[in-house]
Design a protein around this motif. Structure first.
Motif, mmCIF file in Angstrom:
data_model
loop_
_atom_site.group_PDB
_atom_site.id
_atom_site.type_symbol
_atom_site.label_atom_id
_atom_site.label_comp_id
_atom_site.label_asym_id
_atom_site.label_seq_id
_atom_site.Cartn_x
_atom_site.Cartn_y
_atom_site.Cartn_z
ATOM 1 N N ARG A 82 0.847 -1.194 0.000
ATOM 2 C CA ARG A 82 0.000 0.000 0.000
ATOM 3 C C ARG A 82 0.884 1.246 0.000
ATOM 4 O O ARG A 82 1.826 1.347 0.792
ATOM 5 C CB ARG A 82 -0.915 0.002 1.228
ATOM 6 C CG ARG A 82 -1.828 1.200 1.311
ATOM 7 C CD ARG A 82 -2.804 1.112 2.466
ATOM 8 N NE ARG A 82 -2.141 0.856 3.732
ATOM 9 C CZ ARG A 82 -2.550 -0.057 4.612
ATOM 10 N NH1 ARG A 82 -3.594 -0.809 4.358
ATOM 11 N NH2 ARG A 82 -1.907 -0.224 5.744
ATOM 12 N N PHE A 83 0.586 2.184 -0.913
ATOM 13 C CA PHE A 83 1.297 3.463 -1.002
ATOM 14 C C PHE A 83 0.265 4.581 -0.959
ATOM 15 O O PHE A 83 -0.757 4.512 -1.649
ATOM 16 C CB PHE A 83 2.095 3.545 -2.310
ATOM 17 C CG PHE A 83 2.672 4.914 -2.542
ATOM 18 C CD1 PHE A 83 3.831 5.309 -1.899
ATOM 19 C CD2 PHE A 83 2.031 5.811 -3.381
ATOM 20 C CE1 PHE A 83 4.346 6.578 -2.104
ATOM 21 C CE2 PHE A 83 2.544 7.078 -3.602
ATOM 22 C CZ PHE A 83 3.713 7.457 -2.956
ATOM 23 N N THR A 84 0.519 5.596 -0.151
ATOM 24 C CA THR A 84 -0.389 6.740 -0.064
ATOM 25 C C THR A 84 0.410 8.019 -0.178
ATOM 26 O O THR A 84 1.357 8.239 0.589
ATOM 27 C CB THR A 84 -1.174 6.738 1.269
ATOM 28 O OG1 THR A 84 -1.825 5.484 1.422
ATOM 29 C CG2 THR A 84 -2.206 7.848 1.285
ATOM 30 N N ALA A 85 0.027 8.876 -1.141
ATOM 31 C CA ALA A 85 0.598 10.219 -1.302
ATOM 32 C C ALA A 85 -0.490 11.219 -0.917
ATOM 33 O O ALA A 85 -1.621 11.127 -1.412
ATOM 34 C CB ALA A 85 1.053 10.451 -2.739
ATOM 35 N N PHE A 86 -0.156 12.149 -0.045
ATOM 36 C CA PHE A 86 -1.118 13.123 0.439
ATOM 37 C C PHE A 86 -0.981 14.430 -0.327
ATOM 38 O O PHE A 86 0.091 14.756 -0.831
ATOM 39 C CB PHE A 86 -0.923 13.352 1.942
ATOM 40 C CG PHE A 86 -1.140 12.107 2.745
ATOM 41 C CD1 PHE A 86 -2.424 11.730 3.111
ATOM 42 C CD2 PHE A 86 -0.083 11.304 3.126
ATOM 43 C CE1 PHE A 86 -2.643 10.574 3.842
ATOM 44 C CE2 PHE A 86 -0.289 10.157 3.870
ATOM 45 C CZ PHE A 86 -1.573 9.787 4.224
#
Length: 181
Positions: A82-86
């Motif tokens: 899982r990768f999350t960019a804000f």
């Protein structure tokens, strides 16, 4: 093989409370009557939760616990990422995950079908960082064929660690489904 595209939008007292776009694909195949494998990937954006891009990928083994004409129950276990960019100054997050799930289908008659799905995706390095998704709905065919269906349901999406005000996102939905089975 399944492809999907979702868009959620909601307002409360004139303020936008939901603005999520998601899309993805999944594939599952059984090489024996009860044993199989799966792959899935999903991309999403949610400006309300300050998520510019979240990518979730998983794959592993499937096991049909029940496989009858009227009902099926499939358990899935695997690994993922899982990768999350804000879209604010928050630091990007990425982690290897476990990918666990249950999928239950029950056919009431030739017209109605109920589908339930549970997914639990914890980070391997921090089990307190997880996502839990519950999706239940009833499918009804549109017209006389089985290709087009309408699905009416409820989806609960819980993030244990999030930048949003609420950790639980509950949606009531109506989906149009095309099936080439």
């Amino acid at each position: 093989l399944r492809f999907f595209l979702e868009y959620e939008q909601a307002e409360t007292n004139g303020a936008r409370t939901e603005d999520r776009t998601a899309g993805g694909a999944s594939y599952e195949a059984f090489f024996r009557d009860v044993h199989g494998w799966y792959l899935r990937t999903e991309l999403e954006s949610d400006p309300i939760d300050k998520v510019d891009l979240r990518s979730t990928t998983g794959g592993g083994f499937s096991y049909r616990m029940i496989n009858r004409e009227q009902k099926t129950l499939v358990a899935r276990t695997g690994l993922g990422y899982r990768f999350t960019a804000f879209d604010d100054d928050s630091e990007n997050e990425s982690s290897a995950t476990l990918d666990l799930g249950l999928a239950y289908t029950y056919r009431f008659n030739e017209t109605f079908k109920m589908k339930n799905e549970l997914k639990f995706v914890p980070a391997i390095d921090d089990f307190s960082n997880y996502r839990f998704i519950h999706d239940s709905g009833i499918e009804v065919p549109v017209g006389s064929g089985e290709k087009w269906k309408i699905r009416i349901g409820l989806k609960n999406d819980y993030h244990s660690q999030t930048t949003a005000e609420e950790k639980l996102d509950t949606s009531y939905y109506t989906k149009m489904i095309y099936s080439w089975e």
